[in-house]
Design an enzyme around this catalytic site. Structure first.
Site, PDB file in Angstrom:
ATOM      1  N   SER A 151       0.901  -1.213   0.129  1.00 60.75           N
ATOM      2  CA  SER A 151       0.037   0.037   0.141  1.00 60.75           C
ATOM      3  C   SER A 151       0.956   1.274   0.121  1.00 60.75           C
ATOM      4  O   SER A 151       2.011   1.178   0.410  1.00 60.75           O
ATOM      5  CB  SER A 151      -0.936   0.072   1.342  1.00 60.75           C
ATOM      6  OG  SER A 151      -1.486   1.215   1.511  1.00 60.75           O
ATOM      7  N   TYR A 164      -1.216  -0.044  10.405  1.00 62.53           N
ATOM      8  CA  TYR A 164      -1.488  -0.503   9.004  1.00 62.53           C
ATOM      9  C   TYR A 164      -0.188   0.120   8.203  1.00 62.53           C
ATOM     10  O   TYR A 164       0.424  -0.780   7.500  1.00 62.53           O
ATOM     11  CB  TYR A 164      -2.605   0.149   8.413  1.00 62.53           C
ATOM     12  CG  TYR A 164      -2.789  -0.469   6.981  1.00 62.53           C
ATOM     13  CD1 TYR A 164      -3.355  -1.527   6.874  1.00 62.53           C
ATOM     14  CD2 TYR A 164      -2.782   0.520   5.850  1.00 62.53           C
ATOM     15  CE1 TYR A 164      -3.628  -2.066   5.270  1.00 62.53           C
ATOM     16  CE2 TYR A 164      -2.924   0.302   4.341  1.00 62.53           C
ATOM     17  CZ  TYR A 164      -3.406  -1.253   4.178  1.00 62.53           C
ATOM     18  OH  TYR A 164      -3.607  -1.396   3.060  1.00 62.53           O
TER      19      TYR A 164
HETATM   20  N1  LIG Z   1      -8.897  -1.145  -0.855  1.00 64.98           N
HETATM   21  C1  LIG Z   1      -7.844  -0.644  -1.063  1.00 64.98           C
HETATM   22  O1  LIG Z   1      -8.115   0.833  -1.183  1.00 64.98           O
HETATM   23  C2  LIG Z   1      -6.641  -0.953  -0.787  1.00 64.98           C
HETATM   24  C3  LIG Z   1      -5.499  -0.061  -1.002  1.00 64.98           C
HETATM   25  C4  LIG Z   1      -3.976  -0.268  -0.862  1.00 64.98           C
HETATM   26  C5  LIG Z   1      -3.829  -1.829  -0.304  1.00 64.98           C
HETATM   27  N2  LIG Z   1      -4.955  -2.637  -0.289  1.00 64.98           N
HETATM   28  C6  LIG Z   1      -4.581  -4.097   0.008  1.00 64.98           C
HETATM   29  O2  LIG Z   1      -5.099  -4.763  -0.773  1.00 64.98           O
HETATM   30  C7  LIG Z   1      -5.544  -6.324  -0.303  1.00 64.98           C
HETATM   31  C8  LIG Z   1      -6.874  -6.623  -0.207  1.00 64.98           C
HETATM   32  O3  LIG Z   1      -7.460  -5.376   0.085  1.00 64.98           O
HETATM   33  P1  LIG Z   1      -9.371  -5.036  -0.080  1.00 64.98           P
HETATM   34  O4  LIG Z   1      -9.499  -3.870  -0.219  1.00 64.98           O
HETATM   35  O5  LIG Z   1      -9.750  -6.179  -1.133  1.00 64.98           O
HETATM   36  O6  LIG Z   1      -9.894  -5.919   1.449  1.00 64.98           O
HETATM   37  P2  LIG Z   1     -11.161  -6.638   1.581  1.00 64.98           P
HETATM   38  O7  LIG Z   1     -12.229  -6.192   0.835  1.00 64.98           O
HETATM   39  O8  LIG Z   1     -11.388  -6.511   3.264  1.00 64.98           O
HETATM   40  O9  LIG Z   1     -10.612  -8.244   1.476  1.00 64.98           O
HETATM   41  C9  LIG Z   1      -9.753  -8.798   2.169  1.00 64.98           C
HETATM   42  C10 LIG Z   1     -10.015 -10.221   2.053  1.00 64.98           C
HETATM   43  O10 LIG Z   1      -8.808 -10.928   3.124  1.00 64.98           O
HETATM   44  C11 LIG Z   1      -9.381 -11.827   3.849  1.00 64.98           C
HETATM   45  N3  LIG Z   1      -8.342 -11.974   4.997  1.00 64.98           N
HETATM   46  C12 LIG Z   1      -8.188 -10.929   5.952  1.00 64.98           C
HETATM   47  N4  LIG Z   1      -7.392 -11.419   6.870  1.00 64.98           N
HETATM   48  C13 LIG Z   1      -7.055 -12.544   6.508  1.00 64.98           C
HETATM   49  C14 LIG Z   1      -6.510 -13.948   7.256  1.00 64.98           C
HETATM   50  N5  LIG Z   1      -5.909 -13.623   8.366  1.00 64.98           N
HETATM   51  N6  LIG Z   1      -6.442 -15.126   6.489  1.00 64.98           N
HETATM   52  C15 LIG Z   1      -7.289 -15.060   5.510  1.00 64.98           C
HETATM   53  N7  LIG Z   1      -7.699 -14.224   4.713  1.00 64.98           N
HETATM   54  C16 LIG Z   1      -7.844 -13.136   5.497  1.00 64.98           C
HETATM   55  C17 LIG Z   1     -10.591 -11.167   4.408  1.00 64.98           C
HETATM   56  O11 LIG Z   1     -11.605 -11.858   5.213  1.00 64.98           O
HETATM   57  P3  LIG Z   1     -12.457 -11.040   6.193  1.00 64.98           P
HETATM   58  O12 LIG Z   1     -13.752 -10.434   5.332  1.00 64.98           O
HETATM   59  O13 LIG Z   1     -12.734 -12.400   7.081  1.00 64.98           O
HETATM   60  O14 LIG Z   1     -11.750 -10.205   6.928  1.00 64.98           O
HETATM   61  C18 LIG Z   1     -11.203 -10.537   2.922  1.00 64.98           C
HETATM   62  O15 LIG Z   1     -12.118 -11.661   2.280  1.00 64.98           O
HETATM   63  C19 LIG Z   1      -4.943  -6.080   1.464  1.00 64.98           C
HETATM   64  O16 LIG Z   1      -3.783  -6.470   1.732  1.00 64.98           O
HETATM   65  C20 LIG Z   1      -5.041  -4.656   1.448  1.00 64.98           C
HETATM   66  O17 LIG Z   1      -4.350  -4.088   2.472  1.00 64.98           O
HETATM   67  C21 LIG Z   1      -6.290  -2.156  -0.386  1.00 64.98           C
END
Ligand SMILES: NC(=O)c1ccc[n+]([C@@H]2O[C@H](COP(=O)([O-])OP(=O)(O)OC[C@H]3O[C@@H](n4cnc5c(N)ncnc54)[C@H](OP(=O)(O)O)[C@@H]3O)[C@@H](O)[C@H]2O)c1
Length: 271
Positions: A151, A164
């Site tokens: 990120s 984070y």
């Molecule tokens: N969205 C953004 O703007 C953004 C920006 C920069 C980076 N990112 C990164 O992109 C990645 C995906 O983010 P997202 O926005 O798609 O988030 P999201 O919609 O919350 O999806 C994350 C997924 O990972 C699962 N997860 C979390 N902890 C876990 C664990 N310990 N073991 C197995 N599965 C787990 C979550 O399950 P639960 O639903 O049970 O938690 C969820 O299904 C992350 O690494 C995040 O830091 C996101």
């Protein structure tokens, strides 16, 4: 653990098998759908069993080759078992896309080491576990591709997401440090830096002003390209590349002043 192989397949034998963590929601889910649409055999991991099952059903209805396991990436032993089970069905992992992550607000003055520890466990150690689970096979085969989703918050410390930021900074350094030794062994490392993507994680942050976000499907297009092209860094959307460059090379004093003045105005909550 829940891991079943699909009966109907539209697999192109040339497509590398991708193991994707955090597949049930957000960026991971959209990327799984995009990869499956291109005939990529998939191993999917998430801790949300029902969410994962719904995705797997959707993928199977489309004829995708998919095996899945409900497991928490922080549980090393369970993860290793799950990956072995998945690989016995869809074949060895050629690409790891470590997307599972959590993002919580950590604000001064309520610093909370429990949150810090949990965030590091998932965002750093969970990715490291996922890498460890697939790396021996990649090294033995002399080829492989590790993709870690970091990120912008890992390149500078954002004062409303202290834990984070620390976890993503550690992940960026971890991936960078792995790169030279693995390259000699045929394994490529890609660091992904998405801009704002409309998912549960980003929409739960109480920003004061509307934040321009791309859709998970747009993010998925970039990740599919990263799987195919193996870049060192994958930064998207395009304006994030400029934003990130400005942030990274901004003098420390200027960054500190900006965060002191503008930071507290970023959110509805005080810090
Ligand atoms: N969205 C953004 O703007 C953004 C920006 C920069 C980076 N990112 C990164 O992109 C990645 C995906 O983010 P997202 O926005 O798609 O988030 P999201 O919609 O919350 O999806 C994350 C997924 O990972 C699962 N997860 C979390 N902890 C876990 C664990 N310990 N073991 C197995 N599965 C787990 C979550 O399950 P639960 O639903 O049970 O938690 C969820 O299904 C992350 O690494 C995040 O830091 C996101």
């Amino acid at each position: 653990m829940n891991a079943k192989t699909n009966v109907n397949t539209n697999t192109d034998a040339k497509r590398p098998t991708v193991l994707l963590t955090g597949a049930a929601h957000g960026i991971g889910r959209a990327t799984a759908l995009a990869l499956a649409g291109r005939g990529t055999p998939l191993g999917l991991i998430d801790r949300d069993g029902p969410g994962l099952a719904a995705l797997v059903q959707e993928l199977r209805d489309q004829g995708a080759t998919v095996a899945d396991a409900t497991v928490d990436v922080t549980d090393r032993d369970a993860l290793f078992l799950a990956v072995a089970g998945i690989e016995s069905q869809v074949g060895p992992t050629e690409v790891l896309l470590a997307c599972a992550g959590i993002g919580t607000l950590t604000l001064v003055p309520e610093l909370d080491t429990a949150t810090l520890r949990q965030t590091l466990e998932v965002n750093l150690v969970g990715v490291a576990h996922s890498i460890e689970a697939v790396l021996p096979g990649m090294i033995a085969r002399g080829r492989g591709h590790l993709i870690g989703v970091a990120s912008m918050a890992g390149y500078r410390g954002f004062p409303w997401m202290i834990s984070y930021s620390a976890s993503k900074a550690a992940l960026i350094a971890y991936l960078e440090a792995l790169r030279p030794g693995l390259r000699r062994r045929g394994v490529t490392v890609t660091t992904v830096c998405p801009g704002f993507v409309r998912t549960q994680m980003s929409t739960s942050v109480p920003y004061q002003r509307p934040v321009k976000m791309i859709e998970p499907e747009d993010a998925a297009r970039h990740l599919v390209r990263a799987v195919e092209r193996r870049p060192r860094n994958c930064i998207f959307p395009w304006n994030m590349r400029i934003g990130l460059a400005v942030l990274r090379y901004m003098p420390d004093r200027l960054f500190d002043a900006l965060m002191r003045l503008a930071g507290p105005q970023a959110l509805h909550v005080e810090f």
